[in-house]
Design an enzyme around this catalytic site. Structure first.
Site, PDB file in Angstrom:
ATOM      1  N   TRP A 166       0.877  -1.105   0.050  1.00  0.00           N
ATOM      2  CA  TRP A 166      -0.056  -0.090   0.132  1.00  0.00           C
ATOM      3  C   TRP A 166       0.635   1.100   0.061  1.00  0.00           C
ATOM      4  CZ3 TRP A 166      -3.949  -2.132  -1.909  1.00  0.00           C
ATOM      5  CH2 TRP A 166      -4.257  -3.672  -1.376  1.00  0.00           C
ATOM      6  N   ASP A 167       1.862   1.103   0.795  1.00  0.00           N
ATOM      7  CA  ASP A 167       2.880   2.584   0.663  1.00  0.00           C
ATOM      8  C   ASP A 167       3.308   2.749  -0.601  1.00  0.00           C
ATOM      9  OD1 ASP A 167       2.973   3.254   3.307  1.00  0.00           O
ATOM     10  OD2 ASP A 167       4.584   1.771   3.954  1.00  0.00           O
ATOM     11  N   VAL A 168       3.843   1.660  -1.059  1.00  0.00           N
ATOM     12  CA  VAL A 168       4.462   1.556  -2.786  1.00  0.00           C
ATOM     13  C   VAL A 168       3.438   1.994  -3.740  1.00  0.00           C
ATOM     14  CG1 VAL A 168       5.598   0.241  -4.562  1.00  0.00           C
ATOM     15  CG2 VAL A 168       6.415  -0.127  -2.167  1.00  0.00           C
TER      16      VAL A 168
END
Lengths: 407, 407
Positions: A163-165
């Site tokens: 999700w961060d990426v």
């Protein structure tokens, strides 16, 4: 990297993975990304993995190709300088990314008083502004209960902060879309993006929500089987494993053919009254099919399997550890133009990727290392804010800014 | 969705997840995305999950907001029409995305003869053009051996196709960056992107490769612990689980404080000669720390835990199944402006997400459903290719194109 965004300037005040990776993507596409940090480094400056000398391989990987200005923004003068930097004039400037709280001196209204066509991206944890991290978002949206062995009811976390990426890439999309709009209309934007929404939207885009609502049943765990088609890992004689997938009909036929299972597969099709030309039917029979194919793999070494699968045009991949990937896979080496071995000052030389996107009409240049903290402080103050050397000297004397020697 | 890319036209010939999701992202940002399909639908038109009537929830989720033209491109006349569509004039047109093999009628040189400033994205499996899918890429780059229980050496696949979704976002970035460049220089691009490179680059950007090379040891599995800091799942009295994370010092202090473990944590710090103000030291002591905190969770119901964690500002998330997410979580409902319940013709009404990116200066409009196959065939032939009704009629008669009634 390639200079397709040459000339575009983005200011970034960020920590952790998502926002820095968004800025890094733009930097590797040739934009001038100026990262500001508290003198001495912010909250993620020493995040693991670190070298023996406590240099963060994480921080240096996520800040490649950026310029660095080190400022004490607890001081009013420091805040004033950064406000000027964020809102500096120019049609290719006035773009700002942050996951810091957008209040106080970073309040959007205050920044917009200095430049009303500012394009500002504000990443938050959830949409209410509360903190959320990849791991707490991932537990919420249901994937840990879909991961892992079929008969387990223990949730399994993802070691990869997807999700961060993904949020990082969406920051880049948001900035580019808003910059296009500003170029055409003159209007800026405050862009909000919440990590929780990134995950929720993706679960919808992939059909997980529709499936639950329309069919009345949520996706169940399928272990290492691929949902809705045929795919599983197989163990070779020497314990190496391969992932084998039959999504297209050609891919499916190649598996049946290389394992010499035509007769058995046909018999199974008749027994179960299924049509394996249909992906879904292959999924329904997945356990029986896997059992049919497994002996072929068990009788052969990984090398033999590899040669045969390649020859038969099976869609497959080896299971590798990260160690094997880095040390043995030619795709993860300078044989792949994605990578260059470059020197990261203070850390060492290692294999560094550019963006995987390749543009035909631009030269390829090697990726740039991350900056030293404060490496471009004086240059930025002079070039972007038009300060002369005596003014810059006073800022150093007053502890408002720092160059690389102070770290 | 919001119309920030209003006016931009992209033609898409695609299948599976990555390329369709890239086009869908742009469509939800207001671009006109024209998807062409073989009459009757392409390879992924009936991919699982499907409804009882065999309508693919997957296909419909990934093609929201696009326009659809159905063409028999096995016929020369069909290919000619699509070539004209891909290379149609206009400064906001001439953008093309495909993961079909870029040869024959889709050969880039051939297309470029019709429009030399074409921006064309060609997604492939690996960079040599061989097939690769999310699952075969994921096994190759090492993550399945880092996923799952600490003492297992079985690889665990990711049920979430992270690389596909990421590649879709990179397609959007590539198109927007190239469109900006073309606007400024007049020059088009052939853009190449390989799924394998998307994954390899990300492993580098997150420090996995640097860690292996510089420190001489690859990342080891950490089970449900977060690498490099403190975070793990905890089981409550009623068997519900929560993911609790202490990355920032505030987050860490909140965990210690809410569980009343100050004294024990201090004693452990002394015993192990660590400094828990350092994230890395919290990681080193992760198992002991988890054991200290666990009883507090075991003595409380999920509801009690939730109230206490929220009050103490702990960074946490519940573990939910997809079923719980969809049926019980208000964030996954129309209470969240990310979602609208819309009607997908032929499928039903369900909760559909827009893009998570929100632009302050544009109206929010509900997401649009996916088109019926061929729904816009006549409209596109008339509006984009300037055909009159008799010409369009002949194409129907000759089986070159089809409208929605033919599906």
């Amino acid at each position: 990297m390639q200079q397709i965004l040459n000339g575009l300037r983005i200011v970034e005040g960020s920590a952790f993975i998502a926002a820095p990776s968004g800025g890094m993507t733009l930097a590797q596409l040739g934009a001038e990304v100026i990262r500001f940090d508290q003198i001495g480094g912010g909250i993620d400056y020493q995040r693991w993995p670190v070298t023996k000398e406590c240099k963060s391989l994480y921080w240096h990987s996520l800040n490649k190709g950026k310029r660095s200005i080190a400022v004490d923004f607890r001081k009013p003068k420091g805040r004033e300088i950064l406000t000027r930097l964020i809102t500096a004039p120019g049609e290719n400037a006035g773009l700002f990314v942050t996951n810091f709280p957008a209040r106080g001196w970073l309040d959007d209204q205050k920044l917009r008083e200095k430049r009303d066509d500012l394009i500002s991206v504000n990443l938050t944890g959830d949409r209410h502004g509360a903190s959320a991290l990849d791991y707490t978002v991932n537990s919420q949206i249901g994937l840990p209960y879909l991961t892992g062995p079929l008969k387990s009811d223990e949730p399994i976390n993802n070691p990869f902060p997807a999700w961060d990426v993904l949020a990082g890439q969406q920051i880049a999309i948001a900035l580019l879309a808003a910059e296009r709009y500003r170029r055409l209309t003159g209007q800026g934007q405050l862009i909000k993006l919440a990590l929780t929404d990134v995950a929720l939207a993706t679960m919808g885009h992939l059909g997980f929500i529709a499936e639950t609502e329309v069919n009345g049943e949520a996706r169940q765990s399928t272990g290492n089987y691929i949902f809705g088609t045929f795919g599983h890992d197989f163990v070779c004689k020497d314990r190496y494993r391969v992932m084998v997938v039959g999504v297209s009909l050609n891919q499916w036929n190649a598996i049946v053919s290389v394992t010499n299972c035509q007769t058995q597969v046909l018999a199974l099709e008749r027994e179960l009254d299924l049509d394996f030309k249909q992906e879904g039917d292959r999924f329904l029979a997945r356990e029986r099919l896997k059992a049919l194919f497994q002996p072929w793999f068990e009788e052969r070494s990984f090398k033999e399997v590899k040669v045969a699968l390649d020859k038969a045009h099976v869609c497959w991949g080896p299971y590798q550890t990260v160690d094997e990937l880095v040390h043995k896979d030619p795709e993860c080496s300078e044989a792949n133009p994605l990578f260059n071995r470059i020197k990261q000052p203070g850390v060492g030389s290692y294999l560094v990727p550019s963006q995987p996107i390749h543009f035909s009409n631009l030269d390829r240049v090697p990726p740039k290392p991350a900056p030293l903290l404060g490496q471009h402080t004086d240059q930025i103050l002079s070039e972007v804010l038009d300060m002369d050397s005596s003014e810059i000297g006073r800022l150093h004397d007053d502890g408002v800014v720092a160059g690389p020697s102070n770290n």
